[in-house]
Design a protein around this motif. Sequence first.
Motif, PDB file in Angstrom:
ATOM      1  N   LEU A 182      57.289  65.999  -1.774  1.00  0.00           N
ATOM      2  CA  LEU A 182      56.119  65.939  -2.534  1.00  0.00           C
ATOM      3  C   LEU A 182      55.880  66.681  -3.574  1.00  0.00           C
ATOM      4  O   LEU A 182      55.529  66.621  -4.768  1.00  0.00           O
ATOM      5  CB  LEU A 182      54.759  66.174  -1.635  1.00  0.00           C
ATOM      6  N   SER A 238      58.065  64.989  -6.271  1.00  0.00           N
ATOM      7  CA  SER A 238      56.949  63.989  -7.048  1.00  0.00           C
ATOM      8  C   SER A 238      55.992  64.601  -7.814  1.00  0.00           C
ATOM      9  O   SER A 238      55.715  63.950  -8.920  1.00  0.00           O
ATOM     10  CB  SER A 238      56.286  62.980  -5.816  1.00  0.00           C
ATOM     11  N   LYS A 239      55.523  65.574  -7.368  1.00  0.00           N
ATOM     12  CA  LYS A 239      54.325  66.249  -8.270  1.00  0.00           C
ATOM     13  C   LYS A 239      55.103  66.700  -9.619  1.00  0.00           C
ATOM     14  O   LYS A 239      54.432  66.429 -10.731  1.00  0.00           O
ATOM     15  CB  LYS A 239      53.865  67.527  -7.554  1.00  0.00           C
ATOM     16  N   LEU A 297      55.709  63.715 -11.792  1.00  0.00           N
ATOM     17  CA  LEU A 297      54.452  63.337 -12.263  1.00  0.00           C
ATOM     18  C   LEU A 297      53.906  63.961 -13.369  1.00  0.00           C
ATOM     19  O   LEU A 297      53.229  63.373 -14.604  1.00  0.00           O
ATOM     20  CB  LEU A 297      53.233  63.381 -11.217  1.00  0.00           C
TER      21      LEU A 297
END
Length: 656
Positions: free
Chosen positions: A602, A605-606, A609
């Motif tokens: 995560l 992914s953060k 992003l």
Amino acid sequence: MQKSLSVYDSDGSTFAPLVVIELVSETKEEAIAWLLNRVRDKQQDGGAELLVEQLTPGAQGTEKDNPNVYVVGASWQRLLYGAEDVGLFKEFKDGSMRGFTYANKHNFKEFQGDGDGFLSMAECQYIIKHGLDNLRAKDEAHVPGYPKMKLYPGKSVIRRMQSKGILVQVFPLHEKEELKRLSFSWFKKIKLSFQPLDDIRHYFGEGMALYFGFLEYFTLALIPMALIGIPYYLFDWEDYDKFTVFAGFNLVWCTVILELWKRLSASLAYGWGTLSRKKAFEEPRPGFHGVLGVNPVTGRAEPLYSNAKRQLRIYLLSVPFVLLCLYLSLYVMMIYFDMEGWALMIHDEEPTFWTGLLLFIPSIIYAVVIEIMNLIYRYAAEFLTGWENHRLESTFQNHLVLKVLVFNFFNCFASLFYIAFVMQDMVLLRQSLATLLITSQILNQIMEAFLPYWLQRRRNKKAHKRMIKTMEDKELPLSEQVKLEADMSTYLGTFDDYLELFLLFGYVSLFSCVYPLAAVLVVLNNVTEVYSDAFKMCKVFKRPFSEPAANIGVWQLAFEAMSVIAVVTNCALIGMSPQVKSYFPESETQLILWVVGFEHFLLASKFILTFVIPDVPKHIQIKLSRLEFESLEALKKRVRKPQTSVWISWVYEVYG
């Protein structure tokens, strides 16, 4: 500009009063004359080149009124040159935002005639403040008339006189008609609509407008979480097996909203002309002191201070002080847990309605103590950061924010982390979170809105009535307006407002999965916050000076750091849920490895992003690139022109 009120300068010319300087009534004549001369002197002589005149008492003046009140203004030419000095950006005729230059003034869209109305009153007041802030001692050994009030080259004159109690205050005046229109569209008429951010920016400046823009955006971003939280609370709030869904939503929500805010703030800053301005060279802050020297970058004289001395102050005093405060906070937290255990023991011995209420008393007391400790620490941190003597205002703010955030985060959230991951008591976690959140919101509303308003009324009821009459019905003389505004409370900036939003964001993003109504409470708080903050800016506090801003500064980094912590926290809460533990009945090590792996995925992914979503919208990037290209082309032409002239002269001499 406030044209309805005007005063005469010493040479007989009139000017619009923009800023007020108030000295103590016992100030010696030599000091007054020296300060006024420095304000009036030409800039090349080290002065501010401003217009200043003593305020004449009105018809209702009394012997108790302070005679040493002065109004400051400037000629229109001085303001236009000042707009160039401070790097003001205005809209060009082609629609782009460009740095204003006096020589090129007629090519700007809103510049007509002699430029009257081209600058807003807030911009003019900011230019005057810039001039006053840059008044520095030259060869004076002390303030005239005060031999013990030493000066040395490079010392800020205004800051020195303020710190020694000679100068009471410097503040900008309100423009009553514009304030009346802003108040009506902003908070007097309660309605479901967006805030007038452009009007707020025009009157209070970009920094204030960005705060209210972020407050509005944060409130709207909370609505999806609040809508999910209400039915979740009503039907599943006791079923902790299902909080994993809400925790998963938190993980996505806290990342996306911050990335989208960066794009929105870039659009606002470009339209206000501050997006490119952030790259401008930053002048030393008014409170910076040192031996007068030469800046190697600009070649201009300014105070110099050893960075080694500053680092010694930071690591030998500031850091140990922060660690001591964290220890005291930890000690208070352990006292709170002892109180919780005592209340629980009494309730278990004799469970009644009153002993049930007693269970909430420790949390309420702890919440009040947290707010008191935060307030005391805030003043101590500000004193220490000022003592460290940072050269730039941005550096000063960064160190202050770091000190305050570290302590506030530990003070507000340490008990929740302890309950969640050491005690693993979700019932107590929900109860503590709800009590801390509700109590802090009530205290903040009292401290930020009701208390200043009540103190203002108690201090001078007659002045308050006349102020309301002035703002709403008719215009009072300048002397009466200055007297009323001088008695109003001083607004200390958006620091505490951002800090409050940061803590609310933490309560929602870290632990709202165990108390889904947290988002609902924060939405309600923020709605009332908009109206209370708008009211206090227009009715309770003096008008603050405009502060240019391209974003919310270091607070953006603070919110992003909180979102990273939220990822780790929510992943840990998911791993602790019975629903997830049931998949790993025999091996706790596999569960830990699974949670850590999921958390790393995560976080990756953060960060991906953050690169996928551009901070600046594409159409604004194109405009900025076009402006940079045109600037380079203009520079090339300027370089070629002298060379071409020399070549033509040589040909003329050779060939006649």
